[in-house]
Design an enzyme around this catalytic site. Structure first.
Site, PDB file in Angstrom:
ATOM      1  N   VAL A   1      28.715  19.516  30.090  1.00  0.00           N
ATOM      2  CA  VAL A   1      27.774  20.420  29.411  1.00  0.00           C
ATOM      3  C   VAL A   1      26.328  20.034  29.729  1.00  0.00           C
ATOM      4  CG1 VAL A   1      27.023  21.342  27.193  1.00  0.00           C
ATOM      5  CG2 VAL A   1      29.441  20.841  27.569  1.00  0.00           C
TER       6      VAL A   1
ATOM      7  N   GLY B   1      32.194  27.710  21.440  1.00  0.00           N
ATOM      8  CA  GLY B   1      31.460  27.693  22.713  1.00  0.00           C
ATOM      9  C   GLY B   1      30.323  28.694  22.800  1.00  0.00           C
TER      10      GLY B   1
ATOM     11  N   LYS C   1      35.493  22.737  13.514  1.00  0.00           N
ATOM     12  CA  LYS C   1      34.742  23.997  13.622  1.00  0.00           C
ATOM     13  C   LYS C   1      34.916  24.833  12.349  1.00  0.00           C
ATOM     14  CE  LYS C   1      35.376  23.751  18.611  1.00  0.00           C
ATOM     15  NZ  LYS C   1      36.255  24.029  19.742  1.00  0.00           N
TER      16      LYS C   1
HETATM   17  N1  HSE Z   1      38.250  21.131  23.845  1.00  0.00           N
HETATM   18  C1  HSE Z   1      37.579  22.243  23.273  1.00  0.00           C
HETATM   19  C2  HSE Z   1      38.425  23.471  23.524  1.00  0.00           C
HETATM   20  C3  HSE Z   1      36.205  22.410  23.898  1.00  0.00           C
HETATM   21  O1  HSE Z   1      39.463  23.386  24.189  1.00  0.00           O
HETATM   22  O2  HSE Z   1      38.088  24.527  23.018  1.00  0.00           O
HETATM   23  C4  HSE Z   1      35.260  23.221  23.071  1.00  0.00           C
HETATM   24  O3  HSE Z   1      35.083  22.699  21.789  1.00  0.00           O
END
Ligand code: HSE
Length: 440
Positions: free
Chosen positions: A15, A136, A207
């Site tokens: 990132v 994301g 999240k």
């Molecule tokens: N490992 C996480 C996913 C990346 O697969 O969504 C984003 O948080």
């Protein structure tokens, strides 16, 4: 421009490198829209000599991210180190205490320390942005924190882990095992450093904790999430769901009930014709149900360098456009002192549909017995299917698949427990919750 935004990036992995590249290639556009330059003035990473696709020469190098946060000539720290404690925690806290804005993609860190950080940010009058931490590239934080302010939210749910969605999608599309799909997800760089965080549901839970606070104005309660990952989902479940008109997705759901707020992460069957069922592979989706809008669904890339960097840039642009001394949007939508205590709704009182797959001995009375246990718990069946295992090759084992109308978690758990005691099961039972069972 002398009054430009000076950015310190801590962490130059996938990132961080994408962010560095984008800040270079989109410099003119950003300067134009923000009215100032966005310049990387300091960086820190584990390995200085690694080849990167952007030019670090103008930025001061720090071996230590905390030192960068404390001493670098920056207005904003972008934390891309990861981890719920350690250097990431120290760096973010140091930057906030110093009066620097912070942008982070670190959901684990925020789920654990978000309240503390929000307090410091408010006290210091700085911005803490974290769009990249949830789903994301989908701008759900901005939507919930600002655009949906006038809405009363009753449920927020979503597919928030690209790795799990990739695995579940490929299992069905290519008839592949869970293990092979996971290996591919890791090869493609979707998975967390420790993929257990993805497949056991922790990443989704982090999240979800943030979304719950934004949706319901509650204090963060990441430790109070019912959690089940996707590791016990088999190809048989995937195919059975398909035949019944469902897709299996790892959902994070936060929902107001009569007794509190449910926060749950688990594999979930959703009707094949629903919007979230169409969200495949690494794509994420977040759905918000409100009094004014009904259902709002946003979907887009949930993992990967560019998608995550896109969200970070949005956060940086937001900071660049903010006025110094002005009041900033509270970190979790409400000032910290206004956030109410989270009241957990008991999982056993959860109401929904259930898919139950049983491997049973092929003998008289089994189905009648299962039906009796269901009836005893007032469970109404929507469908029941029995078929010989191994395509009929076995004359001993049968698979029985039951789909219920809405019932309670308690009723299903009790029923399955009673059935297990009967002695005719030949393998552990599988139970998968169905969201919106009567929409299928
Ligand atoms: N490992 C996480 C996913 C990346 O697969 O969504 C984003 O948080």
């Amino acid at each position: 421009m002398s009054n430009g935004l000076k950015i310190g990036i801590a962490g130059l992995g996938t990132v961080g490198s994408s962010l560095g590249q984008l800040l270079e290639t989109k410099a003119q556009t950003l300067t134009k829209s923000c009215g100032k330059d966005l310049t990387v003035t300091a960086v820190s990473a584990a390995n200085k000599d690694k080849d990167r696709d952007f030019d670090l020469y103008k930025a001061a190098w720090f071996d230590n991210a905390v030192e960068l946060a404390e001493k670098a000539d920056i207005n904003v720290l972008v934390e891309l180190i990861g981890g719920e404690d350690g250097v990431a925690y120290d760096a973010v806290k140091a930057a906030l205490l110093r009066g620097c804005h912070v942008v982070t993609a670190n959901k684990a860190l925020l789920a654990k320390h978000g309240m503390e950080f929000a307090e410091i940010a408010e006290e210091k009058g700085v911005i803490l942005n974290y769009e990249a931490a949830i789903a994301g590239g989908i701008p759900i934080v901005k939507a919930m924190r600002e655009a949906l302010s006038g809405n009363k939210i009753s449920r927020v749910y979503g597919i928030m882990n690209g790795t799990c969605n990739y695995i579940l999608t490929r299992m069905l599309a290519d008839n592949m095992s869970f293990e092979d799909c996971l290996a591919d997800a890791q090869r493609l760089g979707y998975a967390e450093a420790d993929p257990a965080f993805d497949i056991e549901g922790n990443d989704t839970a982090h999240k979800l904790a943030l979304l719950t606070s934004l949706a319901f104005g509650t204090q963060l309660a990441a430790d109070e999430i019912y959690l089940e990952g996707i590791t016990n989902i088999t190809i048989d479940d995937i195919h059975a769901a398909d035949e019944l008109g469902y897709r299996i997705k790892l959902l994070g759901v936060a929902q107001k009930t009569d007794t509190g707020i449910e926060q749950r992460v688990h594999p979930t069957m959703v009707p094949t014709n629903s919007l979230v069922a169409q969200v495949d592979s690494v794509t994420n989706a977040v759905a918000v149900e409100t009094d004014l809008l009904g259902e709002l669904v946003m979907s887009g890339p949930g993992a990967g360098g560019m998608a995550t960097a896109s969200a970070v840039i949005g956060d940086l642009a937001d900071i660049a456009k903010s006025r110094e001394g002005a009041q900033h949007a509270p970190v979790f939508g409400n000032p910290v002192k206004e956030l109410i205590e989270y009241k957990r709704a008991k999982m056993r009182e959860h109401k929904g549909g259930y898919f139950i797959r049983l491997s049973v001995e092929d003998k008289a009375g089994v189905i009648a017995n299962i039906a009796t246990h269901m009836a005893d718990q007032s469970i109404s069946l929507k469908s029941i299917v029995q078929r010989a295992q191994n395509g009929g090759a076995s004359d001993y084992n049968q698979t029985v698949i039951l789909v219920t109308h809405a019932t309670t978690e308690q009723a299903v758990r009790d029923t399955v427990e009673y059935i297990e005691k009967e002695g005719y099961l030949t393998a552990a039972p599988q139970v998968i919750r169905i969201e919106d069972p009567d929409k299928a």
